[in-house]
Design an enzyme around this catalytic site. Structure first.
Site, PDB file in Angstrom:
ATOM      1  N   ASN A   1      56.259  20.599  37.436  1.00 40.22           N
ATOM      2  CA  ASN A   1      57.617  20.473  36.915  1.00 40.22           C
ATOM      3  C   ASN A   1      58.558  20.163  38.086  1.00 40.22           C
ATOM      4  O   ASN A   1      58.130  20.112  39.246  1.00 40.22           O
ATOM      5  CB  ASN A   1      58.046  21.725  36.139  1.00 40.22           C
ATOM      6  CG  ASN A   1      58.039  22.993  36.990  1.00 40.22           C
ATOM      7  OD1 ASN A   1      58.335  22.960  38.180  1.00 40.22           O
ATOM      8  ND2 ASN A   1      57.709  24.117  36.370  1.00 40.22           N
TER       9      ASN A   1
ATOM     10  N   GLU B   1      58.700  22.762  40.960  1.00 41.74           N
ATOM     11  CA  GLU B   1      57.484  22.745  41.783  1.00 41.74           C
ATOM     12  C   GLU B   1      57.437  21.512  42.678  1.00 41.74           C
ATOM     13  O   GLU B   1      57.003  21.585  43.834  1.00 41.74           O
ATOM     14  CB  GLU B   1      56.259  22.786  40.867  1.00 41.74           C
ATOM     15  CG  GLU B   1      56.097  24.115  40.139  1.00 41.74           C
ATOM     16  CD  GLU B   1      55.274  24.042  38.868  1.00 41.74           C
ATOM     17  OE1 GLU B   1      55.028  25.102  38.257  1.00 41.74           O
ATOM     18  OE2 GLU B   1      54.894  22.932  38.454  1.00 41.74           O
TER      19      GLU B   1
ATOM     20  N   ASP C   1      51.954  24.581  29.308  1.00 41.92           N
ATOM     21  CA  ASP C   1      50.567  24.745  28.840  1.00 41.92           C
ATOM     22  C   ASP C   1      50.250  23.723  27.753  1.00 41.92           C
ATOM     23  O   ASP C   1      49.153  23.147  27.720  1.00 41.92           O
ATOM     24  CB  ASP C   1      50.352  26.153  28.270  1.00 41.92           C
ATOM     25  CG  ASP C   1      50.655  27.259  29.262  1.00 41.92           C
ATOM     26  OD1 ASP C   1      50.449  27.042  30.469  1.00 41.92           O
ATOM     27  OD2 ASP C   1      51.102  28.332  28.823  1.00 41.92           O
TER      28      ASP C   1
END
Length: 299
Positions: free
Chosen positions: A181, A184, A251
């Site tokens: 993302n 990150e 996820d």
């Protein structure tokens, strides 16, 4: 495309945990502190982290084998029970002494999350992957929540897809696809990220340094960008969702992207379908599981 994923065998390595929810309502604030008094209405648990990835893969029809660690505790019992009931292979989920199963307990009041309590052991847990025949599986997915299962990628598979959490992306060297993302990406890059062009530059830097085939830069309500070798990039806009709840959305993206790419080798189609799945996931409260019918609404 044919959405039949029943013949796809997936090896899922990662940090498995429990997401526990206490759903309640509040009609007044506490006289003791500026916080709501929550009256519980229901309480339940679902697999989180890599466990949520596993449920999403299984709900789309794939064959899933899980590799990871859980504690010898009631949350570990519950996690294994839920996954087993869904016909997910848990033979490689190892019970560890002196280790507590990671637990994220979320408290909702009037349909809004007001508190999260985490119980976890952030310790390195060595796992003997030599016990596993990687050749049996069509794809290896790594769901790294930085809880101790993944130190670095020190195994080989013809198709390796990683959702990262560590700041040093060299630990995921040679992965085919990596799905950071924006936060990150900012932590791992030497390039200051402040616009779309700098996102592309940062991802190209990662590709060159770490031999990634593709980086999927997830940008929340700004959608996602695919960056690949030879200066390839493609921007995919997000769907507009009112009051999104992003819990578990990464996820969902990891699961659906991996399935479609394994079947088609088409990175743009895979990202578009994963983006549609994410739209449904963030439209629902808490951790949710995707199905084909839910995805079609956003395609």
């Amino acid at each position: 495309m044919n959405f039949d994923f029943s013949n796809i065998k997936i090896l899922l390595i990662g940090d498995f945990m429990i997401d526990h929810y206490l759903i309640g309502a509040s009609y007044r604030n506490s006289p003791e502190a500026p916080v709501p008094v929550v009256i519980p209405q229901k309480e339940y648990s679902v697999p989180g982290g890599a466990g949520n990835v596993a449920l999403n893969l299984k709900s789309m029809g794939a064959q899933v084998t899980c590799v990871g660690n859980v504690g010898i505790d009631k949350w570990g019992d519950q996690l294994l029970s839920i996954l087993s009931e869904k016909d997910i292979d848990v033979d490689f989920l190892i019970r560890k002494k002196n280790y507590q199963t990671t637990l994220k307990k979320r408290i909702y009041s009037n349909d809004k999350q007001v508190l999260r309590i985490d119980n976890e052991d952030n310790i390195s847990l060595k796992y003997d992957l030599s016990l596993i025949n990687f050749n049996k599986y069509d794809v290896c997915i790594v769901s790294d929540y930085n809880k101790g299962m993944i130190d670095k990628i020190d195994f080989n598979h013809p198709l390796l897809i990683v959702d990262p959490k560590k700041e040093d992306f060299s630990l995921y060297k040679n992965a085919d696809i990596i799905t950071p993302n924006l936060n990150e990406l900012k932590k791992c890059s030497s390039i200051k990220i402040n616009d779309h062009q700098s996102i592309i530059m940062a991802c190209n830097e990662l590709i060159v340094k770490n031999n990634f085939k593709y980086v999927i830069a997830k940008q929340g309500d700004k959608g996602m960008t695919i960056i690949g070798e030879n200066n390839f990039f493609k921007k995919i806009d997000a769907h507009s969702i009112i009051n999104p709840d992003v819990t578990g959305a990464g996820d969902t993206v990891l699961a659906i992207l991996s399935l479609v790419y394994t079947k088609t080798s088409d990175i743009v189609l895979s990202a578009k379908i994963a983006n549609a799945a994410a739209a449904y996931a963030v439209s629902m409260p808490g951790t949710t599981t995707i199905t084909l019918d839910k995805i079609k609404k956003y395609l």
